[in-house]
Design a protein around this motif. Structure first.
Motif, PDB file in Angstrom:
ATOM      1  N   TYR A  53      55.686 -21.231 -69.803  1.00  0.00           N
ATOM      2  CA  TYR A  53      55.869 -21.912 -68.515  1.00  0.00           C
ATOM      3  C   TYR A  53      55.968 -20.877 -67.402  1.00  0.00           C
ATOM      4  CZ  TYR A  53      57.737 -24.749 -64.755  1.00  0.00           C
ATOM      5  OH  TYR A  53      57.911 -25.376 -63.542  1.00  0.00           O
ATOM      6  N   ARG A  54      55.157 -21.064 -66.347  1.00  0.00           N
ATOM      7  CA  ARG A  54      55.205 -20.174 -65.189  1.00  0.00           C
ATOM      8  C   ARG A  54      55.267 -20.992 -63.906  1.00  0.00           C
ATOM      9  NH1 ARG A  54      50.419 -16.085 -67.277  1.00  0.00           N
ATOM     10  NH2 ARG A  54      51.625 -15.112 -68.969  1.00  0.00           N
ATOM     11  N   ASP A  55      55.952 -20.438 -62.928  1.00  0.00           N
ATOM     12  CA  ASP A  55      56.149 -21.137 -61.653  1.00  0.00           C
ATOM     13  C   ASP A  55      54.971 -20.938 -60.702  1.00  0.00           C
ATOM     14  OD1 ASP A  55      58.910 -22.215 -61.912  1.00  0.00           O
ATOM     15  OD2 ASP A  55      59.417 -20.091 -62.147  1.00  0.00           O
ATOM     16  N   PHE A  56      54.569 -22.037 -60.074  1.00  0.00           N
ATOM     17  CA  PHE A  56      53.582 -21.979 -58.998  1.00  0.00           C
ATOM     18  C   PHE A  56      54.055 -22.966 -57.918  1.00  0.00           C
ATOM     19  CE2 PHE A  56      49.524 -22.389 -56.797  1.00  0.00           C
ATOM     20  CZ  PHE A  56      49.044 -21.092 -56.848  1.00  0.00           C
ATOM     21  N   PRO A  57      55.148 -22.607 -57.226  1.00  0.00           N
ATOM     22  CA  PRO A  57      55.758 -23.546 -56.273  1.00  0.00           C
ATOM     23  C   PRO A  57      54.835 -23.885 -55.111  1.00  0.00           C
ATOM     24  CG  PRO A  57      56.746 -21.365 -56.073  1.00  0.00           C
ATOM     25  CD  PRO A  57      55.860 -21.317 -57.275  1.00  0.00           C
ATOM     26  N   LEU A  58      54.747 -25.167 -54.801  1.00  0.00           N
ATOM     27  CA  LEU A  58      53.879 -25.645 -53.726  1.00  0.00           C
ATOM     28  C   LEU A  58      54.578 -25.711 -52.380  1.00  0.00           C
ATOM     29  CD1 LEU A  58      51.945 -28.518 -55.527  1.00  0.00           C
ATOM     30  CD2 LEU A  58      51.261 -26.144 -55.194  1.00  0.00           C
ATOM     31  N   ASP A  59      55.870 -25.453 -52.350  1.00  0.00           N
ATOM     32  CA  ASP A  59      56.596 -25.457 -51.086  1.00  0.00           C
ATOM     33  C   ASP A  59      57.913 -24.713 -51.277  1.00  0.00           C
ATOM     34  OD1 ASP A  59      56.944 -28.891 -51.817  1.00  0.00           O
ATOM     35  OD2 ASP A  59      58.457 -27.394 -52.238  1.00  0.00           O
ATOM     36  N   GLN A  60      58.657 -24.587 -50.206  1.00  0.00           N
ATOM     37  CA  GLN A  60      59.883 -23.793 -50.248  1.00  0.00           C
ATOM     38  C   GLN A  60      60.945 -24.430 -51.138  1.00  0.00           C
ATOM     39  OE1 GLN A  60      61.804 -23.243 -46.472  1.00  0.00           O
ATOM     40  NE2 GLN A  60      62.707 -21.288 -47.069  1.00  0.00           N
ATOM     41  N   VAL A  61      61.011 -25.752 -51.137  1.00  0.00           N
ATOM     42  CA  VAL A  61      61.987 -26.439 -51.986  1.00  0.00           C
ATOM     43  C   VAL A  61      61.694 -26.144 -53.456  1.00  0.00           C
ATOM     44  CG1 VAL A  61      62.835 -28.704 -52.734  1.00  0.00           C
ATOM     45  CG2 VAL A  61      62.477 -28.254 -50.301  1.00  0.00           C
ATOM     46  N   ALA A  62      60.440 -26.238 -53.838  1.00  0.00           N
ATOM     47  CA  ALA A  62      60.062 -25.942 -55.221  1.00  0.00           C
ATOM     48  C   ALA A  62      60.358 -24.487 -55.568  1.00  0.00           C
ATOM     49  CB  ALA A  62      58.586 -26.247 -55.430  1.00  0.00           C
ATOM     50  N   ALA A  63      60.157 -23.584 -54.613  1.00  0.00           N
ATOM     51  CA  ALA A  63      60.441 -22.166 -54.842  1.00  0.00           C
ATOM     52  C   ALA A  63      61.922 -21.944 -55.110  1.00  0.00           C
ATOM     53  CB  ALA A  63      59.990 -21.343 -53.640  1.00  0.00           C
ATOM     54  N   LYS A  64      62.768 -22.617 -54.353  1.00  0.00           N
ATOM     55  CA  LYS A  64      64.213 -22.476 -54.561  1.00  0.00           C
ATOM     56  C   LYS A  64      64.634 -23.076 -55.896  1.00  0.00           C
ATOM     57  CE  LYS A  64      65.622 -22.296 -49.692  1.00  0.00           C
ATOM     58  NZ  LYS A  64      66.380 -22.984 -48.612  1.00  0.00           N
ATOM     59  N   ALA A  65      64.064 -24.217 -56.241  1.00  0.00           N
ATOM     60  CA  ALA A  65      64.372 -24.827 -57.536  1.00  0.00           C
ATOM     61  C   ALA A  65      63.948 -23.908 -58.678  1.00  0.00           C
ATOM     62  CB  ALA A  65      63.679 -26.183 -57.649  1.00  0.00           C
ATOM     63  N   ALA A  66      62.793 -23.271 -58.520  1.00  0.00           N
ATOM     64  CA  ALA A  66      62.313 -22.340 -59.537  1.00  0.00           C
ATOM     65  C   ALA A  66      63.249 -21.144 -59.664  1.00  0.00           C
ATOM     66  CB  ALA A  66      60.906 -21.875 -59.181  1.00  0.00           C
ATOM     67  N   GLN A  67      63.741 -20.661 -58.540  1.00  0.00           N
ATOM     68  CA  GLN A  67      64.655 -19.523 -58.556  1.00  0.00           C
ATOM     69  C   GLN A  67      65.958 -19.895 -59.265  1.00  0.00           C
ATOM     70  OE1 GLN A  67      65.003 -17.568 -54.789  1.00  0.00           O
ATOM     71  NE2 GLN A  67      66.760 -16.340 -55.400  1.00  0.00           N
ATOM     72  N   ILE A  68      66.438 -21.098 -59.025  1.00  0.00           N
ATOM     73  CA  ILE A  68      67.655 -21.562 -59.703  1.00  0.00           C
ATOM     74  C   ILE A  68      67.434 -21.617 -61.212  1.00  0.00           C
ATOM     75  CG2 ILE A  68      69.175 -23.558 -60.018  1.00  0.00           C
ATOM     76  CD1 ILE A  68      68.730 -24.127 -56.982  1.00  0.00           C
ATOM     77  N   ALA A  69      66.281 -22.147 -61.627  1.00  0.00           N
ATOM     78  CA  ALA A  69      65.991 -22.234 -63.058  1.00  0.00           C
ATOM     79  C   ALA A  69      65.933 -20.850 -63.691  1.00  0.00           C
ATOM     80  CB  ALA A  69      64.675 -22.974 -63.274  1.00  0.00           C
ATOM     81  N   GLU A  70      65.427 -19.867 -62.950  1.00  0.00           N
ATOM     82  CA  GLU A  70      65.337 -18.508 -63.475  1.00  0.00           C
ATOM     83  C   GLU A  70      66.711 -17.919 -63.793  1.00  0.00           C
ATOM     84  OE1 GLU A  70      62.943 -16.722 -64.502  1.00  0.00           O
ATOM     85  OE2 GLU A  70      61.223 -17.890 -63.830  1.00  0.00           O
ATOM     86  N   CYS A  71      67.744 -18.463 -63.177  1.00  0.00           N
ATOM     87  CA  CYS A  71      69.097 -17.959 -63.431  1.00  0.00           C
ATOM     88  C   CYS A  71      69.715 -18.534 -64.696  1.00  0.00           C
ATOM     89  CB  CYS A  71      69.996 -18.266 -62.232  1.00  0.00           C
ATOM     90  SG  CYS A  71      69.603 -17.284 -60.760  1.00  0.00           S
TER      91      CYS A  71
END
Length: 219
Positions: A101-119
């Motif tokens: 699974y790899r992140d490809f966020p389509l907006d800033q909200v998705a980017a922040k959610a992805a960053q949270i998951a990375e933690c």
């Protein structure tokens, strides 16, 4: 629902979580014909397991399924809640397929959610992203998506303080950015985008389509 700016009939990329890098908002494709990816050296490496990858299943499984997804993408949520459970039972749990699974966020909200998951700890990562996708209709449409997302994550041990610390973690932000850049290198421009042993499948795919693709490679 997303922090998007619509001008002149187009969608403009939103501000990212790191200076100088953007995440474009692109609509999901509708499942065109699979395309084999040219095997340039950097692309070849990206089509294999990377040190920072999250892998579901046996890392030595002969078939590699790479998913590029955005947490605010409804088609991605559908894949994770409706398609992946069947694929996991038949192909991943039996040791035939591994999912990266790899992140490809389509907006800033998705980017922040992805960053949270990375933690999340590695052994809880896929449980966390399952919570995120299953709750997408609620948190992604709220006035404060990240605050709303924090509610279901509490049961996974990620409280308000942990989320704040995570969003301030530059290393985790860079992991998301690196996933995104790698996706661009491979030609990803929409979500979900799936690679099955190097062949790109864009857009929503049914269980039957994926079964057929895996069965050809499993022979």
């Amino acid at each position: 629902m997303r922090n998007m700016l619509i001008v002149a009939g187009g969608v403009v990329a939103v501000a990212a979580i790191a200076a100088g890098v953007y995440f474009g908002t692109r609509p999901p494709a509708a499942g065109p014909t699979p395309v084999a990816v040219a095997a340039a050296p950097d692309k070849t490496a990206l089509l294999a397991v990377q040190p920072t990858d999250h892998v579901l299943g046996d890392p030595k499984a002969p078939i590699t399924l790479i998913e590029y997804a955005s947490f605010t993408c409804p088609h991605c949520a559908h894949f994770h809640t409706q398609i992946l459970p069947e694929i996991k039972k038949k192909w991943i749990d039996t040791g035939k397929v591994k999912l990266i699974y790899r992140d490809f966020p389509l907006d800033q909200v998705a980017a922040k959610a992805a960053q949270i998951a990375e933690c999340a700890p590695n052994d809880r990562y896929f449980g966390i992203i399952d919570l995120i996708f299953r709750g997408q209709p609620q948190w992604a449409a709220s006035q404060d998506p990240i605050a709303e997302l924090g509610k279901p994550l509490r049961i996974a041990g990620m409280g308000e303080n942990e989320i704040k610390a995570c969003l301030a973690n530059e290393a985790k932000a860079n992991e998301v950015i690196n996933d995104y850049r790698g996706g661009e290198t491979l030609g990803v421009n929409s979500t979900p985008s799936l690679f099955i042993n190097g062949t790109l499948y864009k857009g929503a795919r049914s269980v039957e389509e994926l079964d057929a693709a895996f069965a050809k490679l499993a022979k």
